[in-house]
Design a protein around this motif. Structure first.
Motif, PDB file in Angstrom:
ATOM      1  N   ASN A  14       0.668  -1.230   0.035  1.00 17.75           N
ATOM      2  CA  ASN A  14      -0.079   0.065   0.129  1.00 17.75           C
ATOM      3  C   ASN A  14       0.793   1.209   0.026  1.00 17.75           C
ATOM      4  OD1 ASN A  14      -2.293  -1.562   0.004  1.00 17.75           O
ATOM      5  ND2 ASN A  14      -2.484  -1.672   2.310  1.00 17.75           N
ATOM      6  N   THR A  15       2.007   1.056  -0.354  1.00 15.91           N
ATOM      7  CA  THR A  15       3.234   2.271  -0.329  1.00 15.91           C
ATOM      8  C   THR A  15       3.316   2.684  -2.029  1.00 15.91           C
ATOM      9  OG1 THR A  15       4.033   1.363   1.419  1.00 15.91           O
ATOM     10  CG2 THR A  15       5.229   3.036   0.427  1.00 15.91           C
ATOM     11  N   TRP A  16       3.250   4.114  -2.032  1.00 13.65           N
ATOM     12  CA  TRP A  16       3.628   4.721  -3.120  1.00 13.65           C
ATOM     13  C   TRP A  16       4.405   5.848  -2.952  1.00 13.65           C
ATOM     14  CZ3 TRP A  16       0.301   3.408  -7.236  1.00 13.65           C
ATOM     15  CH2 TRP A  16      -0.788   2.479  -7.104  1.00 13.65           C
ATOM     16  N   GLU A  17       4.981   6.343  -4.079  1.00 17.45           N
ATOM     17  CA  GLU A  17       5.914   7.675  -4.159  1.00 17.45           C
ATOM     18  C   GLU A  17       4.949   8.626  -4.883  1.00 17.45           C
ATOM     19  OE1 GLU A  17      10.514   6.533  -4.346  1.00 17.45           O
ATOM     20  OE2 GLU A  17       9.471   7.180  -6.121  1.00 17.45           O
ATOM     21  N   LEU A  18       4.994   9.735  -4.109  1.00 23.39           N
ATOM     22  CA  LEU A  18       4.202  11.028  -4.684  1.00 23.39           C
ATOM     23  C   LEU A  18       5.216  12.150  -4.972  1.00 23.39           C
ATOM     24  CD1 LEU A  18       1.539  12.409  -5.671  1.00 23.39           C
ATOM     25  CD2 LEU A  18       1.483  12.979  -2.998  1.00 23.39           C
ATOM     26  N   VAL A  19       5.348  12.311  -6.202  1.00 22.02           N
ATOM     27  CA  VAL A  19       6.475  13.409  -6.470  1.00 22.02           C
ATOM     28  C   VAL A  19       5.546  14.790  -6.938  1.00 22.02           C
ATOM     29  CG1 VAL A  19       8.028  14.132  -8.051  1.00 22.02           C
ATOM     30  CG2 VAL A  19       7.894  11.519  -7.468  1.00 22.02           C
ATOM     31  N   GLY A  20       6.349  15.885  -6.606  1.00 25.17           N
ATOM     32  CA  GLY A  20       5.552  17.149  -6.898  1.00 25.17           C
ATOM     33  C   GLY A  20       6.269  18.245  -6.526  1.00 25.17           C
ATOM     34  N   ARG A  37       7.558  30.338   0.538  1.00 26.80           N
ATOM     35  CA  ARG A  37       8.167  31.507   0.545  1.00 26.80           C
ATOM     36  C   ARG A  37       8.563  31.717  -0.882  1.00 26.80           C
ATOM     37  NH1 ARG A  37      11.821  34.395   4.735  1.00 26.80           N
ATOM     38  NH2 ARG A  37      12.947  35.843   3.457  1.00 26.80           N
ATOM     39  N   GLY A  38       7.809  31.473  -1.744  1.00 28.26           N
ATOM     40  CA  GLY A  38       7.546  31.937  -3.479  1.00 28.26           C
ATOM     41  C   GLY A  38       8.797  31.165  -3.925  1.00 28.26           C
ATOM     42  N   THR A  39       9.368  30.135  -3.346  1.00 27.08           N
ATOM     43  CA  THR A  39      10.357  29.122  -3.953  1.00 27.08           C
ATOM     44  C   THR A  39       9.762  27.858  -4.218  1.00 27.08           C
ATOM     45  OG1 THR A  39      12.350  30.396  -2.833  1.00 27.08           O
ATOM     46  CG2 THR A  39      12.717  27.973  -3.899  1.00 27.08           C
ATOM     47  N   THR A  40       9.797  27.211  -5.510  1.00 29.23           N
ATOM     48  CA  THR A  40       9.309  26.026  -5.506  1.00 29.23           C
ATOM     49  C   THR A  40      10.408  24.967  -5.768  1.00 29.23           C
ATOM     50  OG1 THR A  40       7.429  27.078  -6.801  1.00 29.23           O
ATOM     51  CG2 THR A  40       7.794  24.803  -7.443  1.00 29.23           C
ATOM     52  N   ARG A  41      10.230  23.732  -5.351  1.00 30.17           N
ATOM     53  CA  ARG A  41      11.477  22.840  -5.511  1.00 30.17           C
ATOM     54  C   ARG A  41      10.650  21.448  -5.551  1.00 30.17           C
ATOM     55  NH1 ARG A  41      14.182  26.182  -6.291  1.00 30.17           N
ATOM     56  NH2 ARG A  41      16.210  27.055  -5.288  1.00 30.17           N
ATOM     57  N   PRO A  42      11.147  20.647  -6.303  1.00 26.49           N
ATOM     58  CA  PRO A  42      10.559  19.051  -6.444  1.00 26.49           C
ATOM     59  C   PRO A  42      10.888  18.446  -5.006  1.00 26.49           C
ATOM     60  CG  PRO A  42      12.434  19.304  -7.648  1.00 26.49           C
ATOM     61  CD  PRO A  42      12.561  20.579  -7.080  1.00 26.49           C
ATOM     62  N   VAL A  43       9.757  17.700  -4.390  1.00 27.27           N
ATOM     63  CA  VAL A  43      10.049  16.834  -3.409  1.00 27.27           C
ATOM     64  C   VAL A  43       9.231  15.418  -3.764  1.00 27.27           C
ATOM     65  CG1 VAL A  43      10.082  18.476  -1.926  1.00 27.27           C
ATOM     66  CG2 VAL A  43       7.736  17.477  -2.298  1.00 27.27           C
ATOM     67  N   THR A  44       9.656  14.252  -2.919  1.00 30.87           N
ATOM     68  CA  THR A  44       9.163  13.048  -3.057  1.00 30.87           C
ATOM     69  C   THR A  44       8.792  12.492  -1.667  1.00 30.87           C
ATOM     70  OG1 THR A  44      10.527  12.665  -5.069  1.00 30.87           O
ATOM     71  CG2 THR A  44       9.514  10.602  -3.870  1.00 30.87           C
ATOM     72  N   LEU A  45       7.557  12.359  -1.518  1.00 23.23           N
ATOM     73  CA  LEU A  45       6.725  11.780  -0.393  1.00 23.23           C
ATOM     74  C   LEU A  45       6.651  10.227  -0.589  1.00 23.23           C
ATOM     75  CD1 LEU A  45       5.308  14.809  -1.023  1.00 23.23           C
ATOM     76  CD2 LEU A  45       4.627  14.193   1.519  1.00 23.23           C
ATOM     77  N   ALA A  76       5.229  10.877   4.342  1.00 20.19           N
ATOM     78  CA  ALA A  76       6.435  11.715   5.005  1.00 20.19           C
ATOM     79  C   ALA A  76       7.665  12.229   3.931  1.00 20.19           C
ATOM     80  CB  ALA A  76       6.915  10.795   6.026  1.00 20.19           C
ATOM     81  N   THR A  77       8.442  13.000   4.354  1.00 19.69           N
ATOM     82  CA  THR A  77       9.431  13.447   3.387  1.00 19.69           C
ATOM     83  C   THR A  77      10.173  14.171   4.306  1.00 19.69           C
ATOM     84  OG1 THR A  77      10.179  14.354   1.301  1.00 19.69           O
ATOM     85  CG2 THR A  77       8.485  15.615   2.619  1.00 19.69           C
ATOM     86  N   ASP A  78      11.528  14.316   3.702  1.00 22.47           N
ATOM     87  CA  ASP A  78      12.718  15.040   4.595  1.00 22.47           C
ATOM     88  C   ASP A  78      13.137  16.026   3.453  1.00 22.47           C
ATOM     89  OD1 ASP A  78      13.211  13.707   6.988  1.00 22.47           O
ATOM     90  OD2 ASP A  78      13.717  11.957   5.713  1.00 22.47           O
ATOM     91  N   ILE A  79      13.178  17.453   3.838  1.00 30.08           N
ATOM     92  CA  ILE A  79      13.912  18.529   3.086  1.00 30.08           C
ATOM     93  C   ILE A  79      14.818  19.398   3.799  1.00 30.08           C
ATOM     94  CG2 ILE A  79      11.430  18.626   1.897  1.00 30.08           C
ATOM     95  CD1 ILE A  79      10.651  20.979   3.654  1.00 30.08           C
ATOM     96  N   ASP A  80      15.539  20.158   3.137  1.00 35.28           N
ATOM     97  CA  ASP A  80      16.389  21.145   3.563  1.00 35.28           C
ATOM     98  C   ASP A  80      15.744  22.284   3.353  1.00 35.28           C
ATOM     99  OD1 ASP A  80      18.347  22.971   3.843  1.00 35.28           O
ATOM    100  OD2 ASP A  80      19.968  21.734   2.721  1.00 35.28           O
ATOM    101  N   ARG A  81      15.535  22.829   4.587  1.00 33.13           N
ATOM    102  CA  ARG A  81      14.816  24.191   4.671  1.00 33.13           C
ATOM    103  C   ARG A  81      15.450  25.337   3.645  1.00 33.13           C
ATOM    104  NH1 ARG A  81      16.592  27.968   8.562  1.00 33.13           N
ATOM    105  NH2 ARG A  81      18.131  27.058   9.808  1.00 33.13           N
ATOM    106  N   GLU A  82      16.727  25.210   3.723  1.00 29.42           N
ATOM    107  CA  GLU A  82      17.356  26.291   3.165  1.00 29.42           C
ATOM    108  C   GLU A  82      17.158  26.250   1.587  1.00 29.42           C
ATOM    109  OE1 GLU A  82      21.584  26.257   3.986  1.00 29.42           O
ATOM    110  OE2 GLU A  82      21.025  27.323   6.120  1.00 29.42           O
ATOM    111  N   ASP A  83      16.727  25.237   1.070  1.00 28.89           N
ATOM    112  CA  ASP A  83      16.403  25.016  -0.504  1.00 28.89           C
ATOM    113  C   ASP A  83      15.263  25.801  -0.589  1.00 28.89           C
ATOM    114  OD1 ASP A  83      18.323  23.137  -0.842  1.00 28.89           O
ATOM    115  OD2 ASP A  83      17.067  21.585  -0.853  1.00 28.89           O
TER     116      ASP A  83
END
Length: 198
Positions: A113-119, A124-132, A154-161
């Motif tokens: 039942n697990t999927w990757e959701l990319v988006g 703050r006006g900055t768009t970056r790809p993430v994978t959940l 869940a996902t992990d991001i670098d806030r500075e991005d």
């Protein structure tokens, strides 16, 4: 126990998945939380209480789409001073960027039942790809008579991005606020249109 049929569930490729249709996110039963490091030694958890959006499940689940908006003003971490700082121009700058947005670009099966959701995540006006990593937690009928589905992600991001670069160097080495942020979601959504979606 109710014997009512749950029409929001189906089986495809030996997986239980939501029925094709549009599902409105129920903000009152949805949690969007984040976990960051403070002083390099402790974790601080916060959440956003204003969450809205749609999950469109296609007949082919891999063609599904998700759009979410989160109100920055709804941020809560259990400390008023910290909340005010996080909403300020040092971090989310809620006055100029009142919403955080996510729009999916791809859905991929992983296992069971697990999927990757990319988006695309916009902060703050900055768009970056993430994978959940998303788990489909099932569906059911509520006491109000509507049908609902649930997901955890869940996902992990670098806030500075995303331009959230404020920090203070510690005399002992390291930084006051960690760069890495864990984002965790528990989403409940109500079936709005249970018709096939192309």
């Amino acid at each position: 126990m109710s014997s009512q049929t749950v029409s929001v569930l189906r089986t495809r490729d030996d997986r239980v998945v939501p029925a094709a249709g549009v599902y409105e996110i129920d903000g009152a039963h949805t949690a969007v939380e984040f976990v960051g490091r403070h002083l390099m030694i402790t974790k601080v958890r916060g959440r956003f209480n204003d969450v809205r959006g749609q999950i469109t499940i296609a007949e082919d689940p891999e063609k599904s789409h998700v759009e979410v908006e989160i109100g920055v003003a709804s941020l809560s971490s259990g400390n008023d001073d910290r909340d005010a700082h996080l909403k300020s121009a040092d971090f989310f700058d809620g006055e100029h960027y009142p919403t955080i947005a996510f729009a999916s670009t791809a859905v991929r099966p992983v296992r069971d039942n697990t999927w990757e959701l990319v988006g695309d995540l916009t902060v703050r006006g900055t768009t970056r790809p993430v994978t959940l990593q998303v788990d489909f937690d099932g569906g059911g009928v509520s006491p109000m008579g509507d049908e609902r589905v649930g997901f955890s992600a869940a996902t992990d991001i670098d806030r500075e991005d995303f331009g959230l670069t404020w920090n203070v160097a510690l005399e002992t080495g390291g930084l006051l606020v960690g760069k890495g942020v864990r984002v965790e979601l528990a989403v409940q959504a109500i079936a709005a249109i249970t018709a096939a979606v192309a």
